[in-house]
Design a protein around this motif. Structure first.
Motif, PDB file in Angstrom:
ATOM      1  N   GLU A 100     -12.732 -42.395 -20.095  1.00 44.26           N
ATOM      2  CA  GLU A 100     -11.348 -42.722 -19.795  1.00 44.26           C
ATOM      3  C   GLU A 100     -11.054 -44.139 -20.269  1.00 44.26           C
ATOM      4  N   GLN A 125      -7.390 -49.080 -16.959  1.00 42.51           N
ATOM      5  CA  GLN A 125      -6.177 -49.873 -16.868  1.00 42.51           C
ATOM      6  C   GLN A 125      -6.487 -51.320 -17.235  1.00 42.51           C
ATOM      7  N   ARG A 165     -10.369 -35.691  -6.829  1.00 43.35           N
ATOM      8  CA  ARG A 165      -9.241 -35.355  -7.695  1.00 43.35           C
ATOM      9  C   ARG A 165      -8.887 -33.871  -7.575  1.00 43.35           C
ATOM     10  N   LEU A 183      -9.685 -46.882 -12.918  1.00 47.26           N
ATOM     11  CA  LEU A 183      -9.555 -45.479 -13.283  1.00 47.26           C
ATOM     12  C   LEU A 183      -8.246 -44.914 -12.732  1.00 47.26           C
ATOM     13  N   SER A 184      -7.772 -43.848 -13.319  1.00 47.95           N
ATOM     14  CA  SER A 184      -6.558 -43.210 -12.812  1.00 47.95           C
ATOM     15  C   SER A 184      -6.838 -42.534 -11.473  1.00 47.95           C
ATOM     16  N   GLY A 185      -5.831 -42.502 -10.611  1.00 50.79           N
ATOM     17  CA  GLY A 185      -5.936 -41.764  -9.355  1.00 50.79           C
ATOM     18  C   GLY A 185      -6.248 -42.587  -8.128  1.00 50.79           C
ATOM     19  N   ASN A 186      -6.590 -43.872  -8.282  1.00 50.02           N
ATOM     20  CA  ASN A 186      -6.819 -44.704  -7.102  1.00 50.02           C
ATOM     21  C   ASN A 186      -5.532 -44.777  -6.277  1.00 50.02           C
TER      22      ASN A 186
END
Length: 367
Positions: A125, A128, A280, A307-310
């Motif tokens: 991934e 950010q 997730r 990472l995405s989703g935090n």
């Protein structure tokens, strides 16, 4: 991978303050740093984050040291491995924090050999670019708590977690919520309430908190089924979830749930990847905590928070908040409440070898 040498350091980092929870207090952070070297001269670093007493989990510093010294390290040096994750098959029922520190050191070396960033490479991934700072404040006198909260607000922190106890946890939290309405607050009881105290925990629903972390001391998570159904604030789990099987029990609870991700507690990034994937899939909110650890371990948590989703900012304060000198450079810092995420090869930062040497009180070299 063929490892030529492993060095194990007993490091003692003096804290700038005594970090207190409902179950224990940390004045000096004793930690184990592992340095692995291959025959090409590349090195990788990892950290074993167990504490000297069992206030958090049953694995303590001396158990970790002994297991590494007498079992994991000699076994690893005797035979080569193709990938760092191979150690999880080699060592059945391993001590989570000891095996995580060894795995992280091997992963640092592995991704340096591949010329890739460790976390970005593992998760495949793009991280950010920047992450916001979250903070955690220990159990302290109310006047000090108010002062330190104000300092965090001025530093740009938008999410603060408060360590609480049954004695006065609700009253203290209510005061903070009213005084600092712009802050997203969470609380962490470190399992200091009994199930019989559920009505006291229910009162926290009136405060619009992000979550209530580890409120109850229970032997089975199923004991929280009824309580979970009546709470509107998400229940967050930390030390009570150390395995993937325990994580599956969270998914069965009827209420809102979250998971505090810590690499050491889960037994390494192999298990952490599985845990994040499960969260997730099951719509369990996850976010990133830390273990009052040095930057060698915390920098990985910084990158996990990218990472995405935090679902919220992690417990990832500046190095200088806890220690006079960290073991990495540059140190972890959140100017104006935000940090640029390091994405260089391996763990993404350099090791401060002088600081490591100065803080080491015991060292063993294995070849």
């Amino acid at each position: 991978m063929k490892i030529k040498q492993i060095t194990m350091y007993h490091v003692q980092l003096p804290m700038k303050f005594n970090f207190k929870t409902a179950k224990g207090e940390v004045k000096y952070r004793d930690t184990i740093i592992l340095k692995v070297e291959d025959d090409m001269g590349l090195v990788g670093f990892g950290e074993v984050v167990s504490f000297t007493t069992p206030f958090y989990t049953s694995e303590i510093f001396e158990n970790s040291w002994e297991k590494l010294e007498k079992d994991y390290i000699p076994n690893l040096l005797a035979r080569s491995i193709s990938h760092p994750f191979d150690i999880h098959q080699r060592f059945a029922h391993a001590l989570p924090m000891a095996i995580a520190g060894l795995e992280n050191a091997l992963l640092d070396l592995y991704f340096k050999e591949k010329n890739e960033n460790l976390i970005a490479g593992l998760f495949q991934e793009t991280l950010q670019e920047k992450i916001p700072r979250g903070a955690v404040l220990g159990d302290m006198p109310l006047e000090q708590l108010l002062k330190e909260t104000e300092q965090l607000v001025q530093a740009g922190v938008g999410r603060i977690k408060i360590k609480i106890s049954p004695k006065d946890g609700f009253e203290r939290t209510k005061l903070l919520v009213e005084k600092f309405p712009q802050i997203r607050f969470a609380v962490d009881a470190n399992r200091s309430f009994s199930v019989a105290d559920w009505a006291e925990i229910k009162k926290f629903d009136t405060l619009n908190l992000v979550c209530i972390e580890e409120a109850f001391s229970v032997s089975q998570l199923t004991e929280l089924t009824e309580i979970s159904s009546v709470l509107t604030t998400p229940l967050c789990f930390d030390e009570s979830v150390q395995t993937l099987s325990e994580l599956t029990e969270i998914a069965k609870l009827p209420g809102k749930t979250m998971l505090n991700i810590k690499i050491g507690r889960l037994g390494g990034l192999y298990q952490t990847m599985k845990a994040i994937d499960f969260c997730r899939q099951q719509k369990i909110g996850f976010w990133i905590g830390s273990m009052v650890e040095s930057g060698i371990s915390k920098i990985l948590h910084i990158q996990l928070a990218a990472l995405s989703g935090n679902v919220m900012a992690g417990d990832l304060s500046d190095s200088q908040h806890y220690f006079y000198e960290d073991l990495i450079k540059p140190e972890i810092a959140f100017p104006n409440g935000w940090m640029t995420v390091p994405t260089r090869v391996g763990i993404g930062v350099d090791i401060n070898e002088n600081a490591l040497s100065h803080a080491t009180i015991r060292k063993e070299i294995f070849q």
